[in-house]
Every structure is written in C-alpha cells, then in structure tokens.
Design an enzyme around this catalytic site. Structure first.
Site, PDB file in Angstrom:
ATOM      1  N   HIS A 155      17.480  68.700  52.472  1.00  0.00           N
ATOM      2  CA  HIS A 155      17.828  70.004  52.061  1.00  0.00           C
ATOM      3  C   HIS A 155      18.740  70.556  53.234  1.00  0.00           C
ATOM      4  O   HIS A 155      18.607  70.233  54.431  1.00  0.00           O
ATOM      5  CB  HIS A 155      16.368  70.585  52.752  1.00  0.00           C
ATOM      6  CG  HIS A 155      16.721  72.445  52.049  1.00  0.00           C
ATOM      7  ND1 HIS A 155      16.825  72.729  51.028  1.00  0.00           N
ATOM      8  CD2 HIS A 155      16.787  73.505  53.139  1.00  0.00           C
ATOM      9  CE1 HIS A 155      16.998  74.144  50.756  1.00  0.00           C
ATOM     10  NE2 HIS A 155      16.920  74.520  52.087  1.00  0.00           N
ATOM     11  N   ASP A 185      11.026  72.682  48.848  1.00  0.00           N
ATOM     12  CA  ASP A 185      11.591  72.366  49.935  1.00  0.00           C
ATOM     13  C   ASP A 185      10.706  72.404  51.126  1.00  0.00           C
ATOM     14  O   ASP A 185      10.771  73.020  52.169  1.00  0.00           O
ATOM     15  CB  ASP A 185      12.832  73.397  50.502  1.00  0.00           C
ATOM     16  CG  ASP A 185      13.951  73.335  49.342  1.00  0.00           C
ATOM     17  OD1 ASP A 185      14.099  72.165  48.935  1.00  0.00           O
ATOM     18  OD2 ASP A 185      14.458  74.344  48.930  1.00  0.00           O
TER      19      ASP A 185
END
Ligand code: GRF
Length: 229
Positions: free
Chosen positions: A140, A176
């Site tokens: 990420h 995430d």
C-alpha cells in the site's frame, strides 16, 4: 586392498554427485512458490520478479494473475516467460466469491504458497482472505494505518505530513488492514506534486516488497494467529 581404489573412486564419485545435485535440490525444495496478482502496470510485480532471480532468494515468482485483460503488467509478465492467467472479473458480475473461486483454482493448479497483491484492484471477500490468511501480502502506498484507500499521495499532501511512504502487510479482512511486515518512508519535499511524491514512494515500494517477501518466505515474519476457515 585390491578393491580399495575402486571403492574410493566410487565414493569420490558419489560425493561429487551429491555436491553437484544437492544445492539445486535444496533450492528447489525450499523456495516458496509465489503468485503476483495485478490489475495494471505491474511495476511492483517486475521488482519482485527481478529480486527473485537471485539464487539465494527464498521465493520464486511462478504465476502472474490479472483480473484485467488490458493490464500492461500482464504483457510484461508474458515476455518474461512466467506463467500468466487472465481471470476477468466482469463475467462474474456481482458474485465476488465465484470470481475468487476461479482465482483460487488457478493458485491451486500452480501450487502457490504465497500470494502477493501488487496493485490488484479488487476487494476480497472474507472467504478468500481467510483462506489465504498469513500467506497473502499487499503493498500500500502510504504509511499505514495512515491513508487507507485510494489517492494516498494527494491526501498526504493535503494533510501536510512531512513523511510519507509504503507498507507491506498481511492481508486482513478490512481494506488495507492487517499486520504490518515492513514499512519505509520518504520525506515530503517543498513543491512536491502528487506525481513527484508518487514517484519517490514508488522507488521505495520496489525495494520494500522484495524485502518483505523475503522475510515471509524465510518464515522470519509470520502471522501468529491466522484466521481459520
Ligand atoms: C502501487 O503504488 C501499489 O502500492 C498500489 O498500487 C500501485 C501499483 O503499481 N497498491 P504497480 O502496478 O505495481 O506499478
């Protein structure tokens, strides 16, 4: 006594064979088999493929899967000779799990040990996340838990942070989320635009993902309590 030299020669030959055969056997037996899942350009995929070329790297990239036919990374993967699979999500419509079952079947067919999401733009269901719990990583472009979701560089600039970066984490049920394996940061500089900051972070990503995968493939970073199916 007469037979001794022959025996010695046979032993020496056997040892030589062992020496020749063993390293590659060990390598073949212990390298983790990795699939990289992409939806776009696949620069992190390329970084992983490049890193995995090193003989002492504990993982090999054996499969690249894209959910989009137009992903430029897919063409790049094909050029490398690595097996690729296109599993288009669109024919599955709303049925995310059906798409994931097709994906899971491809992973099983290639005896995948570890899945690396690298710009894979699909939300995953709890079924798939649980199934691959502790064996699936994501990268990420932010210092999680800051800036989950999209447009992380723009949001970092808007928030006025002085440090920004990238995170590799085990994939958890929420988007995430999941325990962090590795992070690295870059300074946010005066006059940075979304593009300049993205480029600086991307350089970090390309170093970080291979490092994180190494930790997981070597068993030096493990999820202590993987979610149970
Ligand atoms: C990267 O910034 C990654 O962190 C994010 O999506 C982007 C993918 O880029 N998840 P690429 O396809 O690896 O070039």
């Amino acid at each position: 006594m007469g037979g001794a030299p022959v025996e010695a020669a046979a032993v020496a030959g056997a040892l030589a064979m062992v020496r020749r055969v063993r390293p590659s056997l060990v390598t073949r037996m212990t390298k983790k088999r990795v699939a990289v899942l992409i939806s776009g350009r696949g620069s992190n995929m390329s970084a992983l493929i490049e890193a995995a070329k090193a003989q002492d790297y504990p993982a090999e990239i054996v499969l690249v899967v894209s959910n989009r036919p137009d992903a430029s990374g897919l063409a790049r993967a094909r050029e490398t000779g690595i097996a690729t699979a296109l599993i288009d999500h669109r024919p599955f419509g709303e049925d995310r799990e059906a798409f994931e079952r097709a994906l899971d079947a491809a992973l099983a067919a290639h005896r995948i040990d570890i899945v690396c999401l690298a710009g894979f733009m699909r939300l995953l269901t709890p079924w798939f996340v649980t199934r691959w719990s502790g064996r699936m990583l994501n990268i990420h472009p932010a210092l999680l838990p800051q800036f989950k979701g999209l447009h992380t560089h723009r949001r970092a600039l808007e928030a006025g942070v002085t440090r920004h970066g990238a995170t590799v984490h085990f994939v958890g049920a929420e988007m995430d989320s999941g325990p962090i394996v590795a992070q690295d940061w870059v300074p946010v500089l005066e006059g940075d635009t979304e593009a300049t900051l993205a480029e600086r972070v991307l350089q970090v990503e390309h170093r970080l993902y291979p490092r994180a995968l190494r930790l997981v493939a070597e068993g030096r970073a493990t999820l202590l309590a993987p979610e149970q199916p």
